[in-house]
Scaffold this active site. Structure first.
Site, PDB file in Angstrom:
ATOM      1  N   ASP A   1       0.911  -1.206  -0.017  1.00  0.00           N
ATOM      2  CA  ASP A   1      -0.088   0.158   0.065  1.00  0.00           C
ATOM      3  C   ASP A   1       0.850   1.052  -0.083  1.00  0.00           C
ATOM      4  O   ASP A   1       1.857   1.446   0.802  1.00  0.00           O
ATOM      5  CB  ASP A   1      -0.828   0.060   1.029  1.00  0.00           C
ATOM      6  CG  ASP A   1      -1.887   1.036   1.222  1.00  0.00           C
ATOM      7  OD1 ASP A   1      -3.111   0.652   0.601  1.00  0.00           O
ATOM      8  OD2 ASP A   1      -1.890   2.272   1.620  1.00  0.00           O
TER       9      ASP A   1
ATOM     10  N   ASN B   1      -2.580  12.899  -3.761  1.00  0.00           N
ATOM     11  CA  ASN B   1      -3.666  13.486  -4.611  1.00  0.00           C
ATOM     12  C   ASN B   1      -4.252  15.138  -4.080  1.00  0.00           C
ATOM     13  O   ASN B   1      -4.547  15.812  -5.072  1.00  0.00           O
ATOM     14  CB  ASN B   1      -4.908  12.317  -4.341  1.00  0.00           C
ATOM     15  CG  ASN B   1      -4.561  11.246  -5.426  1.00  0.00           C
ATOM     16  OD1 ASN B   1      -3.876  11.453  -6.342  1.00  0.00           O
ATOM     17  ND2 ASN B   1      -5.248  10.102  -5.127  1.00  0.00           N
TER      18      ASN B   1
ATOM     19  N   HIS C   1      -4.782  14.706  -9.040  1.00  0.00           N
ATOM     20  CA  HIS C   1      -5.214  13.121  -9.253  1.00  0.00           C
ATOM     21  C   HIS C   1      -4.242  13.007 -10.514  1.00  0.00           C
ATOM     22  O   HIS C   1      -3.926  11.652 -10.481  1.00  0.00           O
ATOM     23  CB  HIS C   1      -6.685  12.713  -9.300  1.00  0.00           C
ATOM     24  CG  HIS C   1      -7.459  12.894  -8.373  1.00  0.00           C
ATOM     25  ND1 HIS C   1      -7.547  11.633  -7.457  1.00  0.00           N
ATOM     26  CD2 HIS C   1      -8.434  13.555  -7.791  1.00  0.00           C
ATOM     27  CE1 HIS C   1      -8.336  12.078  -6.479  1.00  0.00           C
ATOM     28  NE2 HIS C   1      -8.818  13.346  -6.547  1.00  0.00           N
TER      29      HIS C   1
ATOM     30  N   ASP D   1      -1.952   9.485 -10.283  1.00  0.00           N
ATOM     31  CA  ASP D   1      -1.945   8.453 -11.472  1.00  0.00           C
ATOM     32  C   ASP D   1      -0.389   8.075 -12.030  1.00  0.00           C
ATOM     33  O   ASP D   1      -0.074   6.995 -12.147  1.00  0.00           O
ATOM     34  CB  ASP D   1      -2.737   8.914 -12.614  1.00  0.00           C
ATOM     35  CG  ASP D   1      -4.179   8.658 -12.322  1.00  0.00           C
ATOM     36  OD1 ASP D   1      -4.681   8.265 -11.260  1.00  0.00           O
ATOM     37  OD2 ASP D   1      -4.977   9.410 -13.192  1.00  0.00           O
TER      38      ASP D   1
ATOM     39  N   GLU E   1      -4.716   2.217  -4.207  1.00  0.00           N
ATOM     40  CA  GLU E   1      -3.214   2.444  -4.131  1.00  0.00           C
ATOM     41  C   GLU E   1      -2.599   1.028  -3.652  1.00  0.00           C
ATOM     42  O   GLU E   1      -1.485   0.836  -3.031  1.00  0.00           O
ATOM     43  CB  GLU E   1      -2.805   3.491  -3.320  1.00  0.00           C
ATOM     44  CG  GLU E   1      -3.103   3.596  -1.804  1.00  0.00           C
ATOM     45  CD  GLU E   1      -4.529   4.040  -1.601  1.00  0.00           C
ATOM     46  OE1 GLU E   1      -4.758   4.464  -0.501  1.00  0.00           O
ATOM     47  OE2 GLU E   1      -5.489   4.221  -2.363  1.00  0.00           O
TER      48      GLU E   1
END
Length: 324
Positions: free
Chosen positions: A199, A207, A212, A216, A242
């Protein structure tokens, strides 16, 4: 018509070949489409089509190049036989049988419905090309182009169903299918394997701070890092926003922990460029479980998840191993 390999021809034979090929093409196309629907690959389908086409060409042999290297790394050939000289001088596809010397060639392009060049059908004749075959060979090229396009469409549908769009990794459902298969194999062979749950730390903050689009990019860079560090036999999946998971066949938990440590170090060293002058850095936490310590899918995943939770609780950017 004389048997395949006898390249002598007469006008009646040529006319018979042209008419026969025109009649055979619809059936050849339907059979090839059925093979694609059954999941067969072009590298098996198209050579079979070319062999059938050659039966109607009493003085020629066919060769097919595809533009997409993912479909075929080498030219597809209908002709097979002995190599009677050095490979660089006498390609195998020019030796379909004894007494064959194909000399003159002509090409017929394969265009997709969007007008994109997808390949070239090359026809090699003994002596000069027979111009009366050109119209039907253009039709053969159109059929081949349609088969290539249909194969690409089906392959993309299959990939979309099994892969994550953003990272290109396996999605959650396919990952669990691989895990079930690996568990069955390990139970049958008595081998160990490990599972990693990963994770990205403080991903929401990335973010929120950078947007965002930056998030990405972080996910894609991390996926590329995993591909670079893991073996081809290892299965990598993105199973949540994630959250990532890896199956490590034939890997005991200590070896998995050593690998996880390397993933930690390499992740912390990553720098993702954002807005030309901003570098985004991040870390990852990892939890590990192993077979045969845990002998079913639910136990393997839940124990790896518990180990991951401990890694988060104990400060993040660390590895925790769940033991029996």
């Amino acid at each position: 018509m004389k048997k395949t390999g006898d390249l002598s021809r007469s006008e009646p034979e040529a006319e018979s070949g042209r008419n026969g090929l025109l009649e055979a093409l619809p059936l050849l196309m339907m059979e090839a489409l059925s093979s694609i629907q059954r999941g067969e690959h072009l590298t098996g389908i198209l050579p079979a089509v070319l062999r059938e086409v050659e039966k109607y060409l009493p003085a020629a042999r066919c060769r097919l190049h595809l533009a997409d290297e993912l479909l075929c790394a080498q030219p597809l050939s209908a002709a097979a036989g002995r190599v009677s000289g050095p490979r660089s001088q006498r390609p195998r596809w020019l030796v379909p049988g004894s007494g064959c010397e194909a000399r003159a060639g002509e090409g017929f392009p394969l265009y997709s419905s969007a007008g994109k060049l997808s390949g070239t059908l090359q026809v090699y004749w003994q002596g000069a090309p027979d111009p009366t075959f050109a119209p039907v060979l253009h039709l053969v090229a159109r059929v081949l182009a349609a088969l290539v396009e249909h194969f690409c469409f089906c392959a993309q549908l299959s990939r979309n169903a099994s892969h994550d769009d953003l990272t290109g990794l396996f999605n959650r459902s396919i990952f669990f299918e691989f895990l079930e298969a690996e568990l069955n194999k390990a139970a049958r062979t008595g081998t160990a394997f490990s599972v990693m749950m990963m994770d990205l730390d403080h991903f929401k903050a990335i973010n929120d701070r950078y947007g965002h689009a930056a998030g990405d990019q972080v996910l894609k860079h991390f996926a590329e890092l995993l591909r670079s560090l893991l073996r081809k036999s290892d299965i990598i999946g993105r199973i949540g926003g994630e959250e990532f998971a890896v199956i490590l066949p034939d890997t005991h938990r200590q070896a998995a922990a050593d690998l996880a440590g390397e993933i930690l170090r390499r992740t912390a060293a990553l720098e993702v460029l954002h807005d030309r002058d901003t570098l985004v850095r991040f870390t990852v936490s990892i939890g590990i479980s192993a077979y045969p310590d845990f002998a079913n899918v639910n136990a393997l995943m839940s124990q790896a998840d518990k180990a991951l939770y401990r890694a988060k609780k104990n400060g993040r950017n660390r590895v925790e191993v769940c033991q029996e």
